[in-house]
Design an enzyme around this catalytic site. Structure first.
Site, mmCIF file in Angstrom:
data_model
loop_
_atom_site.group_PDB
_atom_site.id
_atom_site.type_symbol
_atom_site.label_atom_id
_atom_site.label_comp_id
_atom_site.label_asym_id
_atom_site.label_seq_id
_atom_site.Cartn_x
_atom_site.Cartn_y
_atom_site.Cartn_z
ATOM 1 C CE1 TYR A 14 -3.727 2.430 1.430
ATOM 2 C CE2 TYR A 14 -1.974 3.168 2.872
ATOM 3 C CZ TYR A 14 -3.229 3.344 2.325
ATOM 4 O OH TYR A 14 -3.973 4.438 2.680
ATOM 5 C CG ASP A 38 -8.103 9.077 5.592
ATOM 6 O OD1 ASP A 38 -7.924 9.826 6.567
ATOM 7 O OD2 ASP A 38 -7.217 8.830 4.761
ATOM 8 C CG ASP A 97 2.433 12.386 13.479
ATOM 9 O OD1 ASP A 97 3.259 12.210 12.557
ATOM 10 O OD2 ASP A 97 2.621 13.181 14.418
ATOM 11 C CG ASP A 100 -4.264 4.032 7.343
ATOM 12 O OD1 ASP A 100 -4.707 5.055 7.900
ATOM 13 O OD2 ASP A 100 -3.974 3.986 6.125
#
Length: 125
Positions: A14, A38, A97, A100
């Protein structure tokens, strides 16, 4: 269910694809019915077309990811990656920062991605 090593490898792929500006390659890591939230707390994007558009936008703006801790697996179908996003926000260089947390389907593709970051995780440099 994919094992921890396979999930970690996908997380690193990714980052590599994102940093190469390969939005289609990033989207290919996701299941067709996947979701992206997100940041966490916003309306999730659902489905491959929306996810591809999200990554096309992010990569076209020159954002880059820097892994700051090893990928973490689990005893289940989830793995996490902590990284810094380097981007320009409001015309200024910034670092965000982020951690995930992704879940994976039996086929090894990402089923969901939830990006954990808040306003105090944005640092102008």
């Amino acid at each position: 269910m994919p094992d921890s090593a396979a999930m970690k490898a996908t997380l690193l792929a990714y980052v590599e694809r994102f940093n190469a500006g390969d939005a289609e390659g990033v989207a290919a890591l996701y299941a067709d019915d996947a979701t992206v939230e997100d940041p966490v707390g916003t309306q999730p994007l659902a489905g491959k077309p929306a996810i591809l558009a999200f990554y096309q936008h992010a990569t076209s703006r020159g954002a880059r990811l820097e892994v700051v801790a090893p990928a973490r697996g689990s005893h289940g179908n989830a793995a996490a990656l902590t990284f810094a996003v380097h981007a320009r926000l409001d015309g200024r260089a910034a670092r965000v920062d982020v951690t995930d947390i992704m879940t994976f389907g039996a086929d090894g593709r990402i089923q969901s991605m939830r990006a954990h970051w808040g306003p105090d995780d944005v640092h102008f440099v």
